[in-house]
Every structure is written in C-alpha cells, then in structure tokens.
Design a protein around this motif. Structure first.
Motif, PDB file in Angstrom:
ATOM      1  N   ILE A  51     -24.027  26.392 -27.874  1.00  0.00           N
ATOM      2  CA  ILE A  51     -24.522  27.354 -26.892  1.00  0.00           C
ATOM      3  C   ILE A  51     -23.669  28.616 -26.985  1.00  0.00           C
ATOM      4  O   ILE A  51     -22.530  28.573 -27.455  1.00  0.00           O
ATOM      5  CB  ILE A  51     -24.498  26.798 -25.447  1.00  0.00           C
ATOM      6  N   ALA A  52     -24.224  29.734 -26.543  1.00  0.00           N
ATOM      7  CA  ALA A  52     -23.501  31.009 -26.524  1.00  0.00           C
ATOM      8  C   ALA A  52     -23.272  31.402 -25.069  1.00  0.00           C
ATOM      9  O   ALA A  52     -24.214  31.453 -24.271  1.00  0.00           O
ATOM     10  CB  ALA A  52     -24.297  32.094 -27.250  1.00  0.00           C
ATOM     11  N   ILE A  53     -21.997  31.653 -24.728  1.00  0.00           N
ATOM     12  CA  ILE A  53     -21.602  31.976 -23.354  1.00  0.00           C
ATOM     13  C   ILE A  53     -20.927  33.346 -23.327  1.00  0.00           C
ATOM     14  O   ILE A  53     -20.066  33.638 -24.154  1.00  0.00           O
ATOM     15  CB  ILE A  53     -20.601  30.918 -22.826  1.00  0.00           C
ATOM     16  N   GLN A  54     -21.324  34.167 -22.367  1.00  0.00           N
ATOM     17  CA  GLN A  54     -20.687  35.469 -22.186  1.00  0.00           C
ATOM     18  C   GLN A  54     -19.278  35.279 -21.621  1.00  0.00           C
ATOM     19  O   GLN A  54     -18.981  34.241 -21.017  1.00  0.00           O
ATOM     20  CB  GLN A  54     -21.503  36.312 -21.204  1.00  0.00           C
ATOM     21  N   PRO A  55     -18.405  36.260 -21.786  1.00  0.00           N
ATOM     22  CA  PRO A  55     -17.049  36.136 -21.230  1.00  0.00           C
ATOM     23  C   PRO A  55     -17.028  35.877 -19.722  1.00  0.00           C
ATOM     24  O   PRO A  55     -16.079  35.291 -19.216  1.00  0.00           O
ATOM     25  CB  PRO A  55     -16.404  37.479 -21.571  1.00  0.00           C
ATOM     26  N   GLN A  62     -30.866  34.957 -24.944  1.00  0.00           N
ATOM     27  CA  GLN A  62     -31.516  34.809 -26.248  1.00  0.00           C
ATOM     28  C   GLN A  62     -30.660  33.924 -27.150  1.00  0.00           C
ATOM     29  O   GLN A  62     -29.444  33.946 -27.045  1.00  0.00           O
ATOM     30  CB  GLN A  62     -31.792  36.174 -26.906  1.00  0.00           C
ATOM     31  N   SER A  63     -31.320  33.160 -28.029  1.00  0.00           N
ATOM     32  CA  SER A  63     -30.540  32.289 -28.912  1.00  0.00           C
ATOM     33  C   SER A  63     -29.900  33.115 -30.022  1.00  0.00           C
ATOM     34  O   SER A  63     -30.375  34.181 -30.386  1.00  0.00           O
ATOM     35  CB  SER A  63     -31.415  31.175 -29.490  1.00  0.00           C
ATOM     36  N   VAL A  64     -28.797  32.593 -30.545  1.00  0.00           N
ATOM     37  CA  VAL A  64     -28.003  33.273 -31.560  1.00  0.00           C
ATOM     38  C   VAL A  64     -28.001  32.410 -32.812  1.00  0.00           C
ATOM     39  O   VAL A  64     -27.880  31.188 -32.731  1.00  0.00           O
ATOM     40  CB  VAL A  64     -26.552  33.470 -31.053  1.00  0.00           C
ATOM     41  N   GLU A  65     -28.114  33.042 -33.979  1.00  0.00           N
ATOM     42  CA  GLU A  65     -28.066  32.281 -35.235  1.00  0.00           C
ATOM     43  C   GLU A  65     -26.639  31.809 -35.506  1.00  0.00           C
ATOM     44  O   GLU A  65     -25.694  32.576 -35.339  1.00  0.00           O
ATOM     45  CB  GLU A  65     -28.558  33.134 -36.400  1.00  0.00           C
ATOM     46  N   VAL A  66     -26.508  30.549 -35.888  1.00  0.00           N
ATOM     47  CA  VAL A  66     -25.190  29.988 -36.208  1.00  0.00           C
ATOM     48  C   VAL A  66     -25.202  29.399 -37.610  1.00  0.00           C
ATOM     49  O   VAL A  66     -26.232  28.942 -38.105  1.00  0.00           O
ATOM     50  CB  VAL A  66     -24.757  28.895 -35.201  1.00  0.00           C
ATOM     51  N   SER A  67     -24.044  29.436 -38.254  1.00  0.00           N
ATOM     52  CA  SER A  67     -23.820  28.726 -39.513  1.00  0.00           C
ATOM     53  C   SER A  67     -22.893  27.569 -39.183  1.00  0.00           C
ATOM     54  O   SER A  67     -21.986  27.719 -38.367  1.00  0.00           O
ATOM     55  CB  SER A  67     -23.150  29.626 -40.538  1.00  0.00           C
ATOM     56  N   ALA A  68     -23.115  26.427 -39.821  1.00  0.00           N
ATOM     57  CA  ALA A  68     -22.297  25.256 -39.520  1.00  0.00           C
ATOM     58  C   ALA A  68     -21.826  24.573 -40.786  1.00  0.00           C
ATOM     59  O   ALA A  68     -22.485  24.642 -41.825  1.00  0.00           O
ATOM     60  CB  ALA A  68     -23.099  24.279 -38.663  1.00  0.00           C
ATOM     61  N   GLU A  69     -20.672  23.924 -40.661  1.00  0.00           N
ATOM     62  CA  GLU A  69     -20.120  23.124 -41.759  1.00  0.00           C
ATOM     63  C   GLU A  69     -19.642  21.797 -41.195  1.00  0.00           C
ATOM     64  O   GLU A  69     -19.085  21.748 -40.100  1.00  0.00           O
ATOM     65  CB  GLU A  69     -18.923  23.825 -42.399  1.00  0.00           C
ATOM     66  N   GLY A  99     -21.097  19.317 -45.922  1.00  0.00           N
ATOM     67  CA  GLY A  99     -22.427  19.727 -45.495  1.00  0.00           C
ATOM     68  C   GLY A  99     -22.411  21.125 -44.921  1.00  0.00           C
ATOM     69  O   GLY A  99     -21.428  21.537 -44.308  1.00  0.00           O
ATOM     70  N   LYS A 100     -23.497  21.875 -45.171  1.00  0.00           N
ATOM     71  CA  LYS A 100     -23.663  23.222 -44.606  1.00  0.00           C
ATOM     72  C   LYS A 100     -25.069  23.319 -44.048  1.00  0.00           C
ATOM     73  O   LYS A 100     -26.002  22.745 -44.604  1.00  0.00           O
ATOM     74  CB  LYS A 100     -23.462  24.299 -45.673  1.00  0.00           C
ATOM     75  N   ALA A 101     -25.215  24.046 -42.950  1.00  0.00           N
ATOM     76  CA  ALA A 101     -26.534  24.219 -42.339  1.00  0.00           C
ATOM     77  C   ALA A 101     -26.535  25.492 -41.506  1.00  0.00           C
ATOM     78  O   ALA A 101     -25.481  26.022 -41.161  1.00  0.00           O
ATOM     79  CB  ALA A 101     -26.874  23.012 -41.459  1.00  0.00           C
ATOM     80  N   THR A 102     -27.719  25.976 -41.207  1.00  0.00           N
ATOM     81  CA  THR A 102     -27.864  27.090 -40.268  1.00  0.00           C
ATOM     82  C   THR A 102     -28.804  26.654 -39.162  1.00  0.00           C
ATOM     83  O   THR A 102     -29.636  25.754 -39.347  1.00  0.00           O
ATOM     84  CB  THR A 102     -28.427  28.357 -40.945  1.00  0.00           C
ATOM     85  N   GLY A 103     -28.651  27.260 -38.017  1.00  0.00           N
ATOM     86  CA  GLY A 103     -29.504  26.933 -36.877  1.00  0.00           C
ATOM     87  C   GLY A 103     -29.349  27.995 -35.807  1.00  0.00           C
ATOM     88  O   GLY A 103     -28.887  29.101 -36.087  1.00  0.00           O
ATOM     89  N   ARG A 104     -29.712  27.646 -34.593  1.00  0.00           N
ATOM     90  CA  ARG A 104     -29.636  28.591 -33.485  1.00  0.00           C
ATOM     91  C   ARG A 104     -29.021  27.914 -32.271  1.00  0.00           C
ATOM     92  O   ARG A 104     -29.110  26.699 -32.120  1.00  0.00           O
ATOM     93  CB  ARG A 104     -31.022  29.140 -33.150  1.00  0.00           C
ATOM     94  N   THR A 105     -28.388  28.737 -31.428  1.00  0.00           N
ATOM     95  CA  THR A 105     -27.841  28.183 -30.191  1.00  0.00           C
ATOM     96  C   THR A 105     -28.977  27.702 -29.302  1.00  0.00           C
ATOM     97  O   THR A 105     -30.102  28.196 -29.394  1.00  0.00           O
ATOM     98  CB  THR A 105     -26.998  29.226 -29.428  1.00  0.00           C
ATOM     99  N   LEU A 106     -28.690  26.737 -28.454  1.00  0.00           N
ATOM    100  CA  LEU A 106     -29.678  26.163 -27.549  1.00  0.00           C
ATOM    101  C   LEU A 106     -29.640  26.887 -26.207  1.00  0.00           C
ATOM    102  O   LEU A 106     -28.611  27.432 -25.811  1.00  0.00           O
ATOM    103  CB  LEU A 106     -29.401  24.673 -27.350  1.00  0.00           C
ATOM    104  N   GLN A 107     -30.758  26.854 -25.520  1.00  0.00           N
ATOM    105  CA  GLN A 107     -30.843  27.481 -24.201  1.00  0.00           C
ATOM    106  C   GLN A 107     -30.344  26.511 -23.138  1.00  0.00           C
ATOM    107  O   GLN A 107     -30.521  25.304 -23.246  1.00  0.00           O
ATOM    108  CB  GLN A 107     -32.285  27.898 -23.898  1.00  0.00           C
ATOM    109  N   THR A 108     -29.712  27.052 -22.125  1.00  0.00           N
ATOM    110  CA  THR A 108     -29.202  26.228 -21.041  1.00  0.00           C
ATOM    111  C   THR A 108     -30.079  26.414 -19.807  1.00  0.00           C
ATOM    112  O   THR A 108     -30.755  27.434 -19.665  1.00  0.00           O
ATOM    113  CB  THR A 108     -27.758  26.623 -20.691  1.00  0.00           C
ATOM    114  N   ARG A 136     -17.808  22.537 -37.540  1.00  0.00           N
ATOM    115  CA  ARG A 136     -17.459  23.919 -37.241  1.00  0.00           C
ATOM    116  C   ARG A 136     -18.722  24.768 -37.227  1.00  0.00           C
ATOM    117  O   ARG A 136     -19.524  24.708 -38.163  1.00  0.00           O
ATOM    118  CB  ARG A 136     -16.494  24.468 -38.292  1.00  0.00           C
ATOM    119  N   VAL A 137     -18.905  25.559 -36.163  1.00  0.00           N
ATOM    120  CA  VAL A 137     -20.013  26.516 -36.109  1.00  0.00           C
ATOM    121  C   VAL A 137     -19.448  27.922 -35.969  1.00  0.00           C
ATOM    122  O   VAL A 137     -18.435  28.137 -35.305  1.00  0.00           O
ATOM    123  CB  VAL A 137     -21.010  26.226 -34.956  1.00  0.00           C
TER     124      VAL A 137
END
Length: 180
Positions: A51-55, A62-69, A99-108, A136-137
């Motif tokens: 998930i993406a959280i503001q400070p 809106q969802s954010v694209e993430v890369s993961a390993e 492993g490597k993958a891309t995806g998006r943050t989930l909505q809360t 790691r994302v």
C-alpha cells in the motif's frame, strides 16, 4: 533537519536562531505485508500486499506501480583457525534474487478507526526451497524519488539450511553514539 540562522550586527554581536523541520524523503511511503498467519512451504504462493501511505498517515487514493524482488538469503559458514589452537567460525551472507515482478499498490478501506486492505495481491512469488527470504518492493514518486519497503519471509521445508552461525566466544560491541 535543523536550519540555523546567524546574524552579526554592527557591534559584532551575533544572534542565532535554530528551527527544527521535517522533510519527508518522498511523497509517500510503502507498507508491505503477506497474509497473516501464513506458513509458507516450498511451492506455495507468497502474495505480497503493498500500500502507499502519505506522510500524514492517509492512504493514497490512486494505485502506484511497484517493482518487487524475492531475495533468497543464505549463509556460508567456514571454520577459521584462530590464535593458539582455537577454532572459530565465520558466516558470510549470500543474497540471490530468485524472482522479479511488477504490480500495483492495493486500495485501502476505512474500518472503524483504521484502514484495511481487502483481498488481493500486488505481486505473487513462489519459493522453490526452504530458507530465509526477503520480499522487497520499490516505487517512485512524482519527482522520481525511490521508496522501498522490505519484509522477511521464511519458508519451511525439508531442505538443508545453513543459518548465520554465531561464534559463542565472540562479542559484538555496538556504540549508542557516533562519537564520544
């Protein structure tokens, strides 16, 4: 950070003032979890939920694209001959991206006083063998600043595993200050 302003008047008297301020490293931070209570076995799905959280603590709408390993962490331990006839051991950590993958943050969604993530996954991995892993994302904010979050994951199985061996006669000293 700390901003300090010094002013020297005509009589060579200096007046200074310091102000403490907070500057966040990016527009948002990443939160990362795997399903609670999951015991992973080789071949199981490891679902990373980001998930993406503001400070200010509120989720980004809106969802954010993430890369993961998925990183396999293992230790190679060797015997070392010490002074006299003493034998000690040294472990070297080896990390391998499996492993490597891309995806998006989930909505809360708001639930009572907090936020919850419904079903779903940002990324999915399968660990082929037992051991210690790091999920790691990473993502980038609008200014291109990188944000990262990591989570340790353990996979239980019948594979032989070498953990970080600690020499019982060794002491690690950690200073509580950078300088004395």
């Amino acid at each position: 950070g700390v901003l300090t302003v010094e002013v020297t008047d005509i009589n060579q008297q200096t007046v200074s003032e310091s102000q403490l301020f907070v500057r966040d490293a990016a527009d948002f931070y990443l939160g990362l979890a795997v399903p609670e209570g999951a015991v992973f076995r080789p071949g199981d799905d490891i679902a990373g939920r980001a998930i993406a959280i503001q400070p200010n603590g509120k989720p980004i709408t809106q969802s954010v694209e993430v890369s993961a390993e998925l990183i396999h962490v293992r230790f190679e331990t060797v015997r070392v001959q010490g002074a006299g006839q003493a034998v000690s051991f040294r472990s070297e950590k080896v990390e391998e991206v499996v492993g490597k993958a891309t995806g998006r943050t989930l909505q809360t969604v708001r639930v009572n006083e907090g936020w919850e993530v419904r079903d779903g996954a940002s990324v999915n991995f399968k660990a082929a063998k037992a051991g210690q892993y790091r999920l790691r994302v990473t993502a980038k904010d609008a200014a291109g600043r990188e944000v990262a979050s990591e989570l340790r994951v353990f996979v239980s199985g019948e594979d032989e595993i070498a953990w970080d061996y600690r020499n019982p006669a060794q002491l690690d000293l950690v200073a509580d200050k950078a300088e004395y």
